[in-house]
Design an enzyme around this catalytic site. Structure first.
Site, PDB file in Angstrom:
ATOM      1  N   HIS A 156       0.837  -1.218   0.000  1.00  0.00           N
ATOM      2  CA  HIS A 156       0.000   0.000   0.000  1.00  0.00           C
ATOM      3  C   HIS A 156       0.866   1.261   0.000  1.00  0.00           C
ATOM      4  O   HIS A 156       0.445   2.302   0.470  1.00  0.00           O
ATOM      5  CB  HIS A 156      -0.953   0.035   1.198  1.00  0.00           C
ATOM      6  N   SER A 277      16.655  21.532 -15.587  1.00  0.00           N
ATOM      7  CA  SER A 277      15.489  22.338 -15.934  1.00  0.00           C
ATOM      8  C   SER A 277      15.977  23.631 -16.561  1.00  0.00           C
ATOM      9  O   SER A 277      16.980  24.195 -16.118  1.00  0.00           O
ATOM     10  CB  SER A 277      14.690  22.631 -14.665  1.00  0.00           C
ATOM     11  N   LYS A 283      17.515  21.898 -10.409  1.00  0.00           N
ATOM     12  CA  LYS A 283      16.855  20.639 -10.719  1.00  0.00           C
ATOM     13  C   LYS A 283      17.750  19.596 -11.383  1.00  0.00           C
ATOM     14  O   LYS A 283      18.594  19.891 -12.202  1.00  0.00           O
ATOM     15  CB  LYS A 283      15.661  20.893 -11.641  1.00  0.00           C
ATOM     16  N   GLU A 290      11.228   8.678 -16.726  1.00  0.00           N
ATOM     17  CA  GLU A 290       9.887   9.110 -17.134  1.00  0.00           C
ATOM     18  C   GLU A 290       9.585   8.680 -18.564  1.00  0.00           C
ATOM     19  O   GLU A 290       8.463   8.296 -18.895  1.00  0.00           O
ATOM     20  CB  GLU A 290       9.767  10.632 -16.995  1.00  0.00           C
TER      21      GLU A 290
END
Ligand code: ARG
Length: 462
Positions: A156, A277, A283, A290
């Site tokens: 979970h 970024s 970043k 992804e």
């Protein structure tokens, strides 16, 4: 010369002519088309259709076409070729004259495309098996290097029980080994030769189909010409196996993304596989991960396209089947291109073992072991669960770990607690408790690592 112009009195609409061509994408099948054509030519000679000199001319011509395609890519900029079959026929005739037109004796493009695509799938599967073995090696090497490092396992997405980092990595290895086995299974059914099936009813010549199949490394000829010329099960099965592989990669990517966030801090993204970024200077983004997650959607889409294409097709060949090519190629290309990057990432990603261990040692993940301790002392399991639950609630209140509760506090909850209790709650004790094959007890993980080496090696056996 077209392959079918005799019956027509009017030219094709030029836009339709261009639109229906598959050569822009099926030209990649050329090596398979040439191999299949060589096998057919040899069979024609054996059937007495070609004289020896004709066979040599044809084989030589096919060789020249293959070499030219390799050495000068502009050779393939052919605005006339309808498909790869037409391309070979017209170039063969240009090279050796009308003898070239004899190659098509007794065969149909319907069986040719079915054969080329099976050869393509077989070749892709062999490439993928090697890549999966490489990925398995990368995972296994990291698992071996992780030694006794621990981390939380989640259910979970809540911390559940501590496990060895090696055990976690081996979980992914299992998925990829299943993918390899699915691909191997798909290969068996794909590896049969449609040549000799003709357009639908079988070749119009007495061709030795076993000979042709053996020439191309197939296990044998397909059994039914109607089926063989319209069957694309092998493409569907292949794309489905790829989908599963892409899904596994996607799950892996998702978990790596989560674990690289500061909230977890288990994974340090490797700079060579991360991006910055344009706006926020601080970043470092998990773009590789992804994209791997995103590509799974694309592969799944290809598999869905293939299934939708065949679901309403009457027997046998229908031109719709030409539309199976691009999704088939795309699914294969997508997975084959991403695996080496995943492997590179897996080899270089850094694990923060300190943070992993901290997380594995907190959050009451030794509670089940605590209950097992009571059970071992004769307390019924449900009551032990209840007692440890109460102890956890008390520890939460006190903002301390279970093992920091005093014996008096514990015994007030249940008399079964004794002085040996805190010592049973160490990380290593918790791991050791899971003393079953497939469990995270270090001795079993050690055995699983050794087995994994052998299982990966078997993928590489030709
Ligand atoms: N380019 C075609 C395909 O991919 C080859 C088979 C053509 N057969 C036919 N009867 N028109 O399906």
């Amino acid at each position: 010369m077209k392959m079918w112009s005799g019956r027509f009195r009017q030219p094709l609409d030029p836009a339709f002519e261009k639109w229906q061509r598959s050569f822009p994408y099926d030209q990649r099948l050329l090596p398979f088309e040439l191999a299949a054509s060589r096998a057919h030519a040899n069979a024609l000679k054996n059937a007495g259709v070609l004289a020896s000199e004709e066979l040599s001319k044809i084989l030589k011509g096919l060789g020249t076409i293959g070499e030219r395609a390799k050495s000068s890519p502009e050779f393939l900029n052919d605005a006339e070729a309808e498909d790869v079959h037409h391309f070979v026929e017209k170039n063969l005739a240009a090279l050796i004259g009308d003898t070239g037109y004899k190659l098509h004796t007794g065969r149909s493009r319907n069986e040719q495309i079915a054969t080329d695509l099976r050869l393509y799938v077989r070749h892709s599967i062999d490439t993928l098996q090697d890549l999966i073995a490489d990925l398995g090696d990368a995972l296994l090497t990291r698992a071996e290097a992780a030694g006794k490092a621990t981390m939380p396992a989640y259910t979970h997405l809540q911390p559940a029980e501590p496990v060895l980092v090696a055990h976690w990595l081996l979980a992914y290895l299992e998925m990829f080994l299943r993918d390899a086995s699915r691909l191997a299974d798909c290969r068996k059914r794909a590896n049969l030769c449609p040549l000799g099936s003709g357009a639908v009813a079988g070749a119009t010549l007495k061709l030795d189909r076993k000979f042709i199949a053996a020439e191309l490394g197939f296990d044998g000829p397909t059994a039914n010409s109607i089926d063989a010329t319209s069957d694309r099960d092998f493409a569907v099965e292949f794309a489905d196996a790829l989908t599963m592989l892409a899904l596994h990669l996607s799950r892996w990517a998702e978990e790596m993304i989560l674990f690289s966030t500061p909230a977890y801090g288990f994974v340090e993204l490797p700079e060579p596989y991360s991006t910055g970024s344009s706006a926020m200077p601080q970043k470092k983004n998990p773009d590789l991960l992804e994209l791997v997650r995103g590509k799974a959607a694309r592969v799944m889409g290809c598999a869905t396209t293939l299934k939708t294409l065949v679901k309403g097709l009457p027997l046998a060949y229908n031109k719709d089947l030409q539309e199976t090519q691009e999704p088939l190629f795309d699914s294969s290309d997508t997975v084959i291109a991403m695996l080496p990057l995943v492997i590179g990432f897996m080899k270089t990603v850094a694990f923060n073992e300190t943070k992993m261990k901290q997380a594995a040692s907190s959050g009451f993940m030794n509670a089940w072991t605590a209950a097992a301790y009571l059970v071992e002392r004769g307390v019924p399991s449900r009551l032990a669960h209840e007692a440890v639950g109460k102890a956890v609630a008390l520890a939460v209140e006190r903002e301390c770990d279970l093992e920091k509760l005093s014996l008096a506090e514990l015994q007030a909850i249940h008399p079964g607690f004794d002085a040996g209790f805190p010592a049973c709650l160490t990380l290593i004790k918790v791991l050791d408790l899971h003393d079953v094959p497939g469990g995270t007890a270090p001795a079993h993980v050690q055995r699983a690592l050794q087995e994994a080496r052998k299982r990966i090696a078997r993928l590489r056996i030709p």
